[in-house]
Enzyme design. Structure first.
Site, PDB file in Angstrom:
ATOM      1  CG  HIS A 135     -50.714-145.033  53.554  1.00 33.32           C
ATOM      2  ND1 HIS A 135     -49.404-144.677  53.284  1.00 33.32           N
ATOM      3  CD2 HIS A 135     -51.491-144.092  52.951  1.00 33.32           C
ATOM      4  CE1 HIS A 135     -49.386-143.568  52.570  1.00 33.32           C
ATOM      5  NE2 HIS A 135     -50.642-143.197  52.336  1.00 33.32           N
ATOM      6  CG  ASP A 137     -54.591-142.521  49.943  1.00 34.06           C
ATOM      7  OD1 ASP A 137     -53.633-142.451  50.743  1.00 34.06           O
ATOM      8  OD2 ASP A 137     -54.523-142.132  48.758  1.00 34.06           O
ATOM      9  CG  HIS A 285     -49.877-144.987  48.220  1.00 37.89           C
ATOM     10  ND1 HIS A 285     -51.210-145.335  48.337  1.00 37.89           N
ATOM     11  CD2 HIS A 285     -49.779-143.725  48.720  1.00 37.89           C
ATOM     12  CE1 HIS A 285     -51.879-144.346  48.879  1.00 37.89           C
ATOM     13  NE2 HIS A 285     -51.036-143.362  49.139  1.00 37.89           N
ATOM     14  NE  ARG A 300     -54.852-138.112  48.528  1.00 38.53           N
ATOM     15  CZ  ARG A 300     -54.631-138.406  49.809  1.00 38.53           C
ATOM     16  NH1 ARG A 300     -53.563-139.106  50.141  1.00 38.53           N
ATOM     17  NH2 ARG A 300     -55.444-137.983  50.744  1.00 38.53           N
TER      18      ARG A 300
END
Length: 309
Positions: A135, A137, A285, A300
Site C-alpha cells: 500500500h 499511505d 510498502h 510514524r
C-alpha cells in the site's frame, strides 16, 4: 499403457498468457533529465540498484542544516527511501526532523503517540501486525502523504522487516499495451473497506462525509521529478472509473501484482533506533508480520502531500 498427447502450441499459448518469461528488467533509478551526482555532506550506501540507501554521518538528534536537508531531499528523490541506524532520538526530535519536509498529518483512525501527529504501532501477543499488504499511505485522502518518517524503538528478536517497492520501476516495466490501456484512467480510493469495516453506521457516515472517497489517476506524475508511477494499491483502491466491475477488478489485480516483483524492491531489517524516511508518492510498502507474538513498537510521522495528477 496410455500415451499422453502433448499439444505444444497450447502449452506455448498458456505460458504466454501466464507471462512466464525470465530475463533482465529495465531498471532506471533516476527520472529522465536528472544527473547522477555524488553526495558530499554524508555517506550514502545503496541497498539495491533502484531503491533504498543507508545514510551515515547524519545525527537526527540535532537540527540538520539547510544544506544537509537539501542533499537528503535529493537523495530521497533519487533513492525513494533512506535509512538511518543508531539514532537514539526522542519523539520530539523525530517530529522536528519530519517537519523539515512540510506540514504534518494527523491520522484519523490509528492510535496516537505523545503528539497528535505521531501514529504509534505497538504490536505484541494482544495486537497482531496487520500492515502486511502492499500500500501507499492514506491514498484515500484527497492529498495523500508526501512521505513519512518511521522509527522503531523496540524490535522483535527475528522478523519484522519492512519492504518498499519502486512504483516508477513498476510502471516502466509494464507492457506497452498495458501502458496505453491505463493512460488517462482514474481510480477510486476509499478508507471504508479497511478502517471503516467495524465502525457503527452513524460513525461511518460521519467519517465518510469528513473523508470522501478520492479520485486519483491510475498513473500519477511525481510532482518534483516528473516521473510516472503506478498509483493503485490493494488496500485502498476500490475500482477503476469507467470500467465494468469484472473488467476493472481484473485489471487492478494485474496492476497490484507489480509491487511484488523483487527487482523493484528493497527489504530493510530493523534494529533498535533505526529510522526510515520514504517518498510515499514514488513507493509502496509492506510490513512483514512474521514476528507474532513478539513485541514490535514503531512511531510514524507523515508529511502532508499534494493532489495526484
Amino acid at each position: 499403457m496410455t500415451q499422453l498427447t502433448v499439444d505444444t502450441s497450447r502449452q506455448f499459448d498458456l505460458f504466454t498468457k501466464r507471462q512466464i518469461q525470465g530475463g533482465p528488467r529495465f531498471l532506471q533509478r533516476l527520472a529522465d533529465g536528472l544527473e547522477d551526482r555524488p553526495y558530499t555532506l554524508f555517506t550514502l550506501k545503496p541497498l539495491g540498484p533502484v531503491i533504498g540507501a543507508e545514510i551515515e554521518g547524519v545525527d537526527l538528534s540535532e537540527q540538520v542544516s539547510p544544506e544537509v536537508k537539501e542533499e537528503l531531499h535529493r537523495a530521497l528523490l533519487e533513492w525513494k527511501v533512506l535509512f538511518f541506524r543508531d539514532q537514539d532520538i526522542t519523539s520530539q526530535q523525530q517530529l522536528n526532523f519530519a517537519r523539515q519536509w512540510g506540514e504534518l498529518e494527523n491520522h484519523p483512525f490509528l492510535p496516537k503517540g505523545a503528539a497528535a501527529e505521531i501514529t504509534r504501532f505497538e504490536k505484541d501477543a494482544n495486537m497482531k501486525g496487520q500492515e502486511n499488504n502492499w500500500h501507499s499511505d492514506v491514498s484515500w485522502r484527497l492529498e495523500p502523504s508526501l512521505g513519512a518518517v518511521l522509527r522503531l524503538s523496540e524490535v522483535p528478536p527475528q522478523g519484522g522487516d519492512t519492504l518498499w517497492a519502486d512504483m516508477g520501476a513498476a510502471y516502466d516495466n509494464l507492457p506497452e499495451d498495458v501502458k496505453e490501456r491505463i493512460d488517462g484512467l482514474k481510480a477510486i480510493h476509499d478508507f471504508t473497506p479497511t478502517f471503516g469495516r467495524n465502525m457503527p453506521p452513524e460513525l461511518l457516515a460521519q467519517k465518510q462525509a469528513e473523508f470522501p472517497a478520492a479520485e486519483h489517476p491510475v498513473v500519477r506524475t511525481h510532482p518534483e521529478t516528473g516521473r510516472k508511477t503506478l498509483f493503485v494499491n490493494p488496500v485502498f483502491t476500490t475500482r477503476i472509473i469507467g470500467l465494468d466491475e469484472e473488467e476493472g477488478e481484473k485489471l487492478l489485480q494485474y496492476l497490484f501484482q507489480q509491487a511484488a516483483i523483487p527487482e523493484y524492491q528493497v527489504r530493510f531489517h530493523w534494529e533498535k533506533n533505526s529510522v526510515a524516511l520514504w517518498d510515499n508518492r514514488a513507493t509502496q510498502h509492506y510490513a512483514s508480520s512474521d514476528y507474532y507474538p513478539n513485541r514490535r513498537v514503531a512511531e510514524r510521522i507523515s508529511i502532508i502531500g499534494d493532489r495526484p495528477y
